[in-house]
Design an enzyme around this catalytic site. Structure first.
Site, PDB file in Angstrom:
ATOM      1  N   ASP A  16      -3.629   9.444  -3.010  1.00 42.20           N
ATOM      2  CA  ASP A  16      -5.034   9.862  -3.047  1.00 42.20           C
ATOM      3  C   ASP A  16      -5.286  11.169  -3.794  1.00 42.20           C
ATOM      4  O   ASP A  16      -6.437  11.551  -3.994  1.00 42.20           O
ATOM      5  CB  ASP A  16      -5.584   9.968  -1.612  1.00 42.20           C
ATOM      6  CG  ASP A  16      -4.707  10.833  -0.715  1.00 42.20           C
ATOM      7  OD1 ASP A  16      -4.260  11.916  -1.156  1.00 42.20           O
ATOM      8  OD2 ASP A  16      -4.451  10.422   0.438  1.00 42.20           O
TER       9      ASP A  16
ATOM     10  N   CYS B 133      -1.633   2.663 -19.230  1.00 44.76           N
ATOM     11  CA  CYS B 133      -1.470   1.522 -20.131  1.00 44.76           C
ATOM     12  C   CYS B 133      -0.014   1.062 -20.101  1.00 44.76           C
ATOM     13  O   CYS B 133       0.896   1.864 -20.276  1.00 44.76           O
ATOM     14  CB  CYS B 133      -1.877   1.896 -21.554  1.00 44.76           C
ATOM     15  SG  CYS B 133      -1.455   0.610 -22.756  1.00 44.76           S
TER      16      CYS B 133
ATOM     17  N   CYS C 103      -6.490  -0.993 -22.739  1.00 40.68           N
ATOM     18  CA  CYS C 103      -6.443   0.275 -23.464  1.00 40.68           C
ATOM     19  C   CYS C 103      -6.904   0.049 -24.911  1.00 40.68           C
ATOM     20  O   CYS C 103      -6.956  -1.080 -25.380  1.00 40.68           O
ATOM     21  CB  CYS C 103      -4.990   0.729 -23.426  1.00 40.68           C
ATOM     22  SG  CYS C 103      -4.573   2.185 -24.366  1.00 40.68           S
TER      23      CYS C 103
ATOM     24  N   CYS D  67      -5.226   0.462 -27.413  1.00 43.84           N
ATOM     25  CA  CYS D  67      -4.097  -0.148 -28.141  1.00 43.84           C
ATOM     26  C   CYS D  67      -3.987  -1.638 -27.842  1.00 43.84           C
ATOM     27  O   CYS D  67      -3.168  -2.321 -28.440  1.00 43.84           O
ATOM     28  CB  CYS D  67      -2.787   0.564 -27.789  1.00 43.84           C
ATOM     29  SG  CYS D  67      -2.022  -0.007 -26.242  1.00 43.84           S
TER      30      CYS D  67
ATOM     31  N   ASN E  54       4.019  13.778  13.860  1.00 41.70           N
ATOM     32  CA  ASN E  54       3.480  12.428  13.721  1.00 41.70           C
ATOM     33  C   ASN E  54       3.031  11.943  15.097  1.00 41.70           C
ATOM     34  O   ASN E  54       3.675  12.248  16.102  1.00 41.70           O
ATOM     35  CB  ASN E  54       4.550  11.481  13.152  1.00 41.70           C
ATOM     36  CG  ASN E  54       3.954  10.207  12.596  1.00 41.70           C
ATOM     37  OD1 ASN E  54       3.034  10.252  11.789  1.00 41.70           O
ATOM     38  ND2 ASN E  54       4.452   9.065  13.021  1.00 41.70           N
TER      39      ASN E  54
ATOM     40  N   CYS F 132       1.347   1.469 -24.241  1.00 42.30           N
ATOM     41  CA  CYS F 132       1.560   2.764 -24.903  1.00 42.30           C
ATOM     42  C   CYS F 132       1.790   3.885 -23.899  1.00 42.30           C
ATOM     43  O   CYS F 132       2.152   5.000 -24.278  1.00 42.30           O
ATOM     44  CB  CYS F 132       0.395   3.111 -25.833  1.00 42.30           C
ATOM     45  SG  CYS F 132      -1.118   3.589 -24.969  1.00 42.30           S
TER      46      CYS F 132
ATOM     47  N   HIS G 282       4.726   7.776  -4.911  1.00 46.12           N
ATOM     48  CA  HIS G 282       4.206   6.434  -5.186  1.00 46.12           C
ATOM     49  C   HIS G 282       3.097   6.441  -6.226  1.00 46.12           C
ATOM     50  O   HIS G 282       2.333   5.493  -6.331  1.00 46.12           O
ATOM     51  CB  HIS G 282       3.709   5.783  -3.885  1.00 46.12           C
ATOM     52  CG  HIS G 282       4.805   5.560  -2.883  1.00 46.12           C
ATOM     53  ND1 HIS G 282       4.568   5.368  -1.548  1.00 46.12           N
ATOM     54  CD2 HIS G 282       6.148   5.506  -3.027  1.00 46.12           C
ATOM     55  CE1 HIS G 282       5.732   5.214  -0.907  1.00 46.12           C
ATOM     56  NE2 HIS G 282       6.690   5.296  -1.786  1.00 46.12           N
TER      57      HIS G 282
END
Ligand code: ZN
Length: 264
Positions: free
Chosen positions: A104, A142, A167, A169, A232, A145, A134
């Protein structure tokens, strides 16, 4: 001395202190979690979001991904007290790196680090290194490229019918996140492991520590002699190697920890 006092003083004395964060730190900002009773995988079929589907059916993948993206990131959201406390610990010189499983971008926001970034998920910002294990859902990349760009305008194009969006390209855009079945970038993993090994203090926050590579990092830190803390709400498979386990709300514990470290 409470356990939190002890952790705060370890932060104050550490040469290298690092934090690992998961979905539990962003839930108070209104970002839905993937798993759990209220998780998005209760409403979406996670099998539709694999790298294999992206490759074989990019149009279908983008149609579903658009819905998921809107569900997760459609509202207004901003860093909460826990993100801010980590950014403050880093500013104070008590935290060297933030490793996150979240896509995020909220740690960057809390640290005022821009979105135009790094190819490999590693940002060496002034106060701390931020590792996005991640990827970052606020960007797309893309697949030909390698060009990265802001996600929202591309999702708008997908919503207007351009599926998959491409993209300049001609290459197909992919959300700049690690999909199921896709390899994590090697540079990020290596850096995360070496930080865990170097750390004197390793604090895992809001992560169930069930998914690799996050799952093995606390053990790596513990076996290298670090003080390991876990904040946690639920138990984790790594609780046994932790010196301090705290089952409290991240938005309460982390500001307290920061204040203690600052006054210590
Ligand atoms: Zn391209």
């Amino acid at each position: 001395m409470t356990e939190l006092d002890r952790l705060a003083s370890d932060f104050g004395n550490a040469e290298t202190a690092i934090a690992l964060t998961g979905a539990g730190i962003s839930a108070p900002s209104g970002i839905p979690t993937f798993r759990g009773d209220d998780g998005v995988w209760k409403r979406f079929d996670e099998g539709q979001f694999t790298y294999g589907r992206f490759r074989s059916d990019p149009a279908g993948f983008w149609a579903d991904r658009l819905e998921l993206h809107r569900e997760m990131f459609g509202g207004e959201f901003e860093p909460n007290a826990a993100h801010d406390a980590l950014a403050a610990l880093a500013r104070d010189g008590h935290l060297d790196a933030i490793l996150t499983q979240n896509t995020d971008g909220l740690h960057r926001d809390a640290a005022f680090v821009g979105d135009d970034s790094p190819a490999d998920g590693i940002t060496d910002a002034a106060d701390a290194t931020i590792l996005e294990l991640h990827g970052n859902a606020r960007r797309v990349r893309c697949t030909d490229c390698g060009n990265r760009t802001e996600a929202e305008p591309i999702f708008d194009r997908a919503a207007d019918g351009e599926r998959p969006p491409t993209c300049d390209c001609g290459g197909v855009y992919k959300p700049d996140v690690v999909l199921f079945g896709e390899q994590l970038p090697g540079a990020v993993i290596q850096r995360a492991r070496s930080l865990a090994r170097e750390s004197d203090v390793f604090l895992a926050i809001g992560s169930s520590l069930a998914v690799e590579p996050a799952a093995s990092l606390p053990r790596l830190a513990a076996s290298s002699g670090a003080t390991v803390g876990i904040v946690n709400l639920e138990s984790t498979p790594c609780d046994g190697v932790a010196d301090v386990v705290c089952r409290e709300d991240v938005t309460e514990v982390l500001p307290r920890l920061r204040d203690l470290a600052a006054s210590g």
